[in-house]
Design an enzyme around this catalytic site. Structure first.
Site, PDB file in Angstrom:
ATOM      1  N   ARG A   1     -43.816 -20.236   9.826  1.00  0.00           N
ATOM      2  CA  ARG A   1     -45.241 -19.896   9.852  1.00  0.00           C
ATOM      3  C   ARG A   1     -45.527 -18.600   9.093  1.00  0.00           C
ATOM      4  O   ARG A   1     -46.587 -18.444   8.501  1.00  0.00           O
ATOM      5  CB  ARG A   1     -45.700 -19.768  11.314  1.00  0.00           C
ATOM      6  CG  ARG A   1     -47.176 -19.491  11.486  1.00  0.00           C
ATOM      7  CD  ARG A   1     -47.564 -19.386  12.953  1.00  0.00           C
ATOM      8  NE  ARG A   1     -47.517 -20.655  13.638  1.00  0.00           N
ATOM      9  CZ  ARG A   1     -46.594 -21.015  14.527  1.00  0.00           C
ATOM     10  NH1 ARG A   1     -45.623 -20.185  14.846  1.00  0.00           N
ATOM     11  NH2 ARG A   1     -46.634 -22.194  15.103  1.00  0.00           N
ATOM     12  N   TYR A   2     -44.596 -17.660   9.128  1.00  0.00           N
ATOM     13  CA  TYR A   2     -44.764 -16.357   8.475  1.00  0.00           C
ATOM     14  C   TYR A   2     -43.735 -16.234   7.350  1.00  0.00           C
ATOM     15  O   TYR A   2     -42.623 -16.767   7.462  1.00  0.00           O
ATOM     16  CB  TYR A   2     -44.571 -15.222   9.484  1.00  0.00           C
ATOM     17  CG  TYR A   2     -45.453 -15.324  10.691  1.00  0.00           C
ATOM     18  CD1 TYR A   2     -46.784 -14.923  10.650  1.00  0.00           C
ATOM     19  CD2 TYR A   2     -44.961 -15.832  11.894  1.00  0.00           C
ATOM     20  CE1 TYR A   2     -47.597 -15.012  11.770  1.00  0.00           C
ATOM     21  CE2 TYR A   2     -45.768 -15.931  13.015  1.00  0.00           C
ATOM     22  CZ  TYR A   2     -47.086 -15.522  12.951  1.00  0.00           C
ATOM     23  OH  TYR A   2     -47.884 -15.625  14.059  1.00  0.00           O
TER      24      TYR A   2
ATOM     25  N   ARG B   1     -39.904 -14.763   8.250  1.00  0.00           N
ATOM     26  CA  ARG B   1     -39.180 -15.141   9.453  1.00  0.00           C
ATOM     27  C   ARG B   1     -39.431 -16.601   9.802  1.00  0.00           C
ATOM     28  O   ARG B   1     -40.470 -17.164   9.446  1.00  0.00           O
ATOM     29  CB  ARG B   1     -39.560 -14.248  10.628  1.00  0.00           C
ATOM     30  CG  ARG B   1     -41.046 -14.178  10.944  1.00  0.00           C
ATOM     31  CD  ARG B   1     -41.347 -12.863  11.664  1.00  0.00           C
ATOM     32  NE  ARG B   1     -42.731 -12.709  12.047  1.00  0.00           N
ATOM     33  CZ  ARG B   1     -43.692 -12.232  11.244  1.00  0.00           C
ATOM     34  NH1 ARG B   1     -43.403 -11.908   9.983  1.00  0.00           N
ATOM     35  NH2 ARG B   1     -44.928 -12.086  11.678  1.00  0.00           N
TER      36      ARG B   1
ATOM     37  N   CYS C   1     -34.670 -25.941  29.319  1.00  0.00           N
ATOM     38  CA  CYS C   1     -34.735 -24.585  29.860  1.00  0.00           C
ATOM     39  C   CYS C   1     -34.098 -24.562  31.247  1.00  0.00           C
ATOM     40  O   CYS C   1     -34.038 -25.590  31.922  1.00  0.00           O
ATOM     41  CB  CYS C   1     -36.191 -24.128  29.993  1.00  0.00           C
ATOM     42  SG  CYS C   1     -37.136 -24.130  28.452  1.00  0.00           S
TER      43      CYS C   1
ATOM     44  N   CYS D   1     -41.855 -23.124  33.193  1.00  0.00           N
ATOM     45  CA  CYS D   1     -43.068 -22.396  33.548  1.00  0.00           C
ATOM     46  C   CYS D   1     -44.255 -23.353  33.481  1.00  0.00           C
ATOM     47  O   CYS D   1     -44.378 -24.133  32.523  1.00  0.00           O
ATOM     48  CB  CYS D   1     -43.281 -21.230  32.584  1.00  0.00           C
ATOM     49  SG  CYS D   1     -41.851 -20.126  32.448  1.00  0.00           S
TER      50      CYS D   1
ATOM     51  N   CYS E   1     -46.407 -23.161  30.209  1.00  0.00           N
ATOM     52  CA  CYS E   1     -45.665 -23.164  28.943  1.00  0.00           C
ATOM     53  C   CYS E   1     -46.470 -23.791  27.811  1.00  0.00           C
ATOM     54  O   CYS E   1     -47.006 -24.890  27.945  1.00  0.00           O
ATOM     55  CB  CYS E   1     -44.355 -23.922  29.127  1.00  0.00           C
ATOM     56  SG  CYS E   1     -43.372 -24.040  27.615  1.00  0.00           S
TER      57      CYS E   1
ATOM     58  N   ARG F   1     -45.230 -24.914  25.097  1.00  0.00           N
ATOM     59  CA  ARG F   1     -44.468 -26.025  24.516  1.00  0.00           C
ATOM     60  C   ARG F   1     -44.154 -27.075  25.576  1.00  0.00           C
ATOM     61  O   ARG F   1     -43.190 -27.832  25.452  1.00  0.00           O
ATOM     62  CB  ARG F   1     -43.158 -25.515  23.888  1.00  0.00           C
ATOM     63  CG  ARG F   1     -43.355 -24.687  22.630  1.00  0.00           C
ATOM     64  CD  ARG F   1     -42.074 -24.573  21.810  1.00  0.00           C
ATOM     65  NE  ARG F   1     -42.315 -23.792  20.606  1.00  0.00           N
ATOM     66  CZ  ARG F   1     -41.822 -22.579  20.389  1.00  0.00           C
ATOM     67  NH1 ARG F   1     -41.026 -22.016  21.291  1.00  0.00           N
ATOM     68  NH2 ARG F   1     -42.094 -21.925  19.286  1.00  0.00           N
TER      69      ARG F   1
ATOM     70  N   ASP G   1     -52.113 -19.785  25.931  1.00  0.00           N
ATOM     71  CA  ASP G   1     -52.407 -20.764  24.891  1.00  0.00           C
ATOM     72  C   ASP G   1     -53.131 -21.975  25.472  1.00  0.00           C
ATOM     73  O   ASP G   1     -53.137 -22.208  26.683  1.00  0.00           O
ATOM     74  CB  ASP G   1     -51.109 -21.204  24.211  1.00  0.00           C
ATOM     75  CG  ASP G   1     -50.458 -20.073  23.436  1.00  0.00           C
ATOM     76  OD1 ASP G   1     -51.164 -19.409  22.665  1.00  0.00           O
ATOM     77  OD2 ASP G   1     -49.242 -19.847  23.612  1.00  0.00           O
TER      78      ASP G   1
ATOM     79  N   ASP H   1     -52.475 -16.259  19.952  1.00  0.00           N
ATOM     80  CA  ASP H   1     -51.872 -17.149  18.959  1.00  0.00           C
ATOM     81  C   ASP H   1     -52.906 -18.212  18.638  1.00  0.00           C
ATOM     82  O   ASP H   1     -53.225 -19.064  19.478  1.00  0.00           O
ATOM     83  CB  ASP H   1     -50.602 -17.779  19.508  1.00  0.00           C
ATOM     84  CG  ASP H   1     -49.537 -17.961  18.442  1.00  0.00           C
ATOM     85  OD1 ASP H   1     -49.924 -18.178  17.281  1.00  0.00           O
ATOM     86  OD2 ASP H   1     -48.342 -17.879  18.764  1.00  0.00           O
TER      87      ASP H   1
ATOM     88  N   LYS I   1     -50.510 -15.294  14.950  1.00  0.00           N
ATOM     89  CA  LYS I   1     -50.882 -14.343  15.986  1.00  0.00           C
ATOM     90  C   LYS I   1     -51.820 -13.274  15.440  1.00  0.00           C
ATOM     91  O   LYS I   1     -51.652 -12.816  14.313  1.00  0.00           O
ATOM     92  CB  LYS I   1     -49.633 -13.662  16.558  1.00  0.00           C
ATOM     93  CG  LYS I   1     -48.661 -14.586  17.266  1.00  0.00           C
ATOM     94  CD  LYS I   1     -47.461 -13.798  17.758  1.00  0.00           C
ATOM     95  CE  LYS I   1     -46.484 -14.701  18.510  1.00  0.00           C
ATOM     96  NZ  LYS I   1     -45.829 -15.678  17.604  1.00  0.00           N
TER      97      LYS I   1
END
Length: 343
Positions: free
Chosen positions: A87-88, A91, A100, A104, A107, A109, A270, A307, A314
């Site tokens: 995206r950037y 990085r 996981c 959460c 989350c 995702r 999000d 985001d 972001k």
């Protein structure tokens, strides 16, 4: 193994049998997972316990709004090959695993992780992802994420870090994880040694949202990482009913700093499906950040981040990057100067 399904939660006394039908509907869409560490932190006498709210499924997750989306920050839009999100310019995300140790309830995702999610990255696709990184010399930082990379065995982690060590233009490897907070015993010498790569600087970004998560055993795990030369930063999500209080955030951020974890990002929630009950307004978040600034050292101040939906990246939402154009609707300027409406 921890608690992995609705029956486990009922047996542990964390939810009631009357909730079974609704929670099974939630579980059919979104994974459930609590480690023994997390279970031990839950105050069963408090129906609004901030630890329980983060991890125990509720029927509220079945309520979706039109603004919510399965890929709220646009991972798939910026995925040139499987396992890579670029995206950037300097990085990339390297998503090596999609499971996981805990799940959460907020989350972003949540549609991609868990047994029903995107699955782990097979060896051939991992090699394709590494080849992409090798061929893009502008990539300075590789961010291991998923899922939670630190659930991988030390052997697998060492293989990935060894491969990244051979790529000269990659200087930073950042690993985003809940593990130090939810399974601190896993942060042992073997795992820590696996996180080191010759010629690279390794960061671990610890995800925690409430000061009770920063217990002594968690702080000890952070000490083991930092003493081994691995730098640490934090990321948290601003969550209604959990940490939407400047005093709670102040205690959390001080706990990070005391553990030599630099507060980094405080995320506005999000637009993930079924997470509306966690979202507060941006105006409320800005007021909390203003109050936080009046309470703590500058060392304790994270950057309040939104985001942008659709993969636009972001933006800091505490420094004039957005304006309210009508009640609850904002014009947000992204990193390229382009304006987007939110929601």
């Amino acid at each position: 193994m921890g608690l992995r399904n609705v029956e486990d939660l009922i047996a542990a006394g964390l939810v009631t049998p009357d909730e079974r039908v609704a929670l099974e509907r939630v579980a059919s869409k979104y994974a459930i997972g609590l480690t023994p560490t997390v279970e031990s932190l839950i105050d069963r006498s408090d129906p609004a316990d901030p630890i329980a709210l983060q991890y125990l499924p509720t029927a509220a997750e079945l309520i979706e709004t039109p603004d919510e989306r399965a890929d709220p920050i646009g991972d798939h839009v910026h995925s040139p090959v499987e396992g890579i999100v670029h995206r950037y310019p300097d990085r990339v995300l390297l998503k090596v695993v999609h499971v996981c140790p805990v799940y959460c309830r907020f989350c972003f995702r949540r549609e991609m992780v868990g047994p029903q999610g995107d699955g782990n990255l097979p060896p051939a696709e991992l090699e394709t992802a590494l080849a992409y990184i090798r061929s893009h010399t502008e990539i300075w930082e590789v961010i291991l994420t998923g899922g939670d990379p630190l659930i991988l065995s030390p052997r697998r982690l060492r293989e990935i870090m060894t491969a990244l060590a051979t790529i000269p233009h990659v200087k930073i490897v950042r690993i985003h994880s809940r593990v130090p907070a939810v399974d601190p015993a896993r942060i042992n010498g073997e795992l820590i040694d696996a996180l080191k790569a010759s010629g690279k600087t390794t960061y671990v970004a610890l995800h925690a949202n409430h000061p009770r998560e920063m217990s002594k055993t968690v702080r000890d795990a952070c000490t083991r990482l930092v003493d081994a030369g691995i730098a640490m930063v934090s990321q948290s999500v601003l969550l209604k009913g959990i940490n939407d209080d400047p005093d709670v955030l102040a205690e959390l951020m001080r706990a990070f700093v005391e553990a030599r974890v630099k507060p980094y990002y405080l995320h506005h929630p999000d637009m993930a499906p079924g997470t509306g009950h966690f979202r507060l307004s941006i105006a409320e978040g800005q007021a909390i950040m203003q109050a936080l600034r009046s309470k703590v050292s500058g060392l304790c101040i994270p950057t309040y981040i939104l985001d942008l939906p659709g993969g636009h990246g972001k933006v800091s939402i505490g420094d004039g990057m957005l304006s309210e154009i009508e009640p609850g609707r904002y014009a947000v300027t992204d990193r390229n100067g382009d304006i987007h409406h939110y929601p």
